[in-house]
Design an enzyme around this catalytic site. Structure first.
Site, mmCIF file in Angstrom:
data_model
loop_
_atom_site.group_PDB
_atom_site.id
_atom_site.type_symbol
_atom_site.label_atom_id
_atom_site.label_comp_id
_atom_site.label_asym_id
_atom_site.label_seq_id
_atom_site.Cartn_x
_atom_site.Cartn_y
_atom_site.Cartn_z
ATOM 1 N N GLU A 273 0.673 -1.202 0.003
ATOM 2 C CA GLU A 273 0.067 -0.004 -0.040
ATOM 3 C C GLU A 273 0.796 1.208 0.194
ATOM 4 O OE1 GLU A 273 -2.697 -0.494 3.446
ATOM 5 O OE2 GLU A 273 -3.579 -2.315 2.749
ATOM 6 N N HIS A 292 -7.777 1.299 1.206
ATOM 7 C CA HIS A 292 -7.790 1.221 2.648
ATOM 8 C C HIS A 292 -8.662 2.254 3.480
ATOM 9 C CE1 HIS A 292 -5.071 -0.831 6.026
ATOM 10 N NE2 HIS A 292 -6.524 -0.690 6.617
HETATM 11 C C1 GLV Z 1 -7.115 0.292 9.917
HETATM 12 O O1 GLV Z 1 -6.794 -0.578 9.117
HETATM 13 C C2 GLV Z 1 -7.337 -0.147 11.379
HETATM 14 O O2 GLV Z 1 -6.508 -1.173 11.890
HETATM 15 O O3 GLV Z 1 -7.711 0.842 11.982
#
Ligand code: GLV
Ligand code: GLV
Length: 339
Positions: A273, A292
């Site tokens: 990412e 994400h």
């Molecule tokens: C995001 O991916 C989290 O773990 O809060």
């Protein structure tokens, strides 16, 4: 005593850091991208506390080199696979996360992805914008953009924690059969309330029309979905991932999607990412990709900042932080800075 210093690795929404500033000297990294590792290391060494994101690598070297000063790492996320928690505990460093407040937002995104991939929403949007619909010369056709109907189908939830359960609760509205796999089985009452049936992983993969992942990333869940697991899935099934990219072996997934071994995938998280734009996943029509954004609502991201603040403030007052990830640390060193 001078106020403790907290280094915050990115700007956060809301006014939580203002409250933190009543107890700490707050230093915020203002850039959009993460501080480079060497810079983070340098900041950690002269900080009593850190606020970190999942993009910040908090390894044992960083924890060790920032001793004895660094006492608490307050992660702005529910997952904390970027932090070497074992090492932190050993050195008496508290680690906190932000559970609970992002459960609904992440479950909502999971459902958005389930519907987007099965009803081909993104593809359909491209169809309209590109002018292809217009050029087709017909406003409606019995065979246009046909998708897969989830109502009454089987949802397979892998990882029945807070988020998995919230996803399952939403599935009731779609009248689905819910099966789940987790390394720990839920209490019977909870299974009944959710209407969820415990099965082994293999059965789940064979029977589910939608397989959705909600496990943390650990040594056991790394590449938990690989070639073999994908080959067990129905050719009409879809894979959804809003957990961590590394839970799936991406090369195996690309292969399965290309060869139509499964119908499609909707992914919010990736092994790498940001995902490079020339990644093979971006070339496939039977995938939906988001960057994400599981917890990305104003409400949730603000509440995550509030929890970060609550943890830091409790610690500064010498109290146990409310969402402590490594409670064993209490045996190593009590909370607080003036010790
Ligand atoms: C995001 O991916 C989290 O773990 O809060
Ligand atoms: C209905 O309007 C369709 O195009 O499927």
């Amino acid at each position: 005593m001078a106020r403790p210093r907290v280094f915050v690795t990115r700007e956060l929404p809301g006014d939580a850091l203002k409250r933190v500033a009543e107890y700490y000297e707050v230093e915020v990294w203002k850039e959009y991208t993460a501080p480079p590792y060497e810079r983070l290391l340098e900041e950690a060494k002269r900080s009593d506390a850190l606020v970190t994101l999942l993009t910040d690598r908090i390894d044992c070297r960083l924890i060790e080199e920032s001793q004895p000063r660094l006492r608490i790492i307050s992660q702005y996320a529910v997952g904390y696979d970027n932090i070497d928690v074992e090492c932190a505990t050993k050195h008496g460093v508290y680690v906190t996360n932000t559970p609970g407040v992002l459960t609904d937002a992440t479950a909502d995104l999971t459902w958005a992805l389930i519907l987007a991939i099965t009803r081909r929403i993104v593809e359909a949007d491209r169809y309209v914008r590109s002018g292809e619909w217009y050029r087709s010369g017909t406003g409606w056709h019995p065979m246009m953009m046909l998708g897969f109907e989830v109502t009454g189908k089987t949802l397979g939830v892998i990882g029945m924690g807070r988020i998995g359960r919230a996803v399952a609760r939403r599935a009731k509205g779609f009248n689905m059969r819910i099966i789940y796999y987790d390394k720990r089985r839920l209490p019977k009452e909870l299974e009944e309330e959710l209407g969820a049936e415990y099965v082994d992983l293999e059965t789940l993969l064979r029977e589910a029309d939608i397989v959705t992942l909600h496990t943390p990333l650990t040594k056991e869940t790394y590449h938990m979905i690989g070639e073999r697991e994908l080959s067990l899935m129905k050719p009409t099934a879809y894979l959804i991932n809003t957990s961590r990219g590394k839970v799936i072996d991406t090369d195996a997934l690309v292969k399965a999607l290309k060869e139509k071994k499964i119908a499609g995938a909707a992914l919010d998280v990736f092994e790498e990412e940001p995902l490079p734009p020339d990644h093979p996943l971006t070339k496939l029509d039977n995938v939906v990709l988001t960057p994400h954004i599981g917890s990305a609502t104003w409400q949730t991201r603000t509440r995550m900042a509030d929890i970060v603040a609550e943890n830091l403030i409790a610690f500064a007052k010498g109290e146990k932080p409310p969402t402590l990830v490594n409670p064993e640390v209490l045996n190593v060193r009590p909370p607080g800075f003036n010790l």
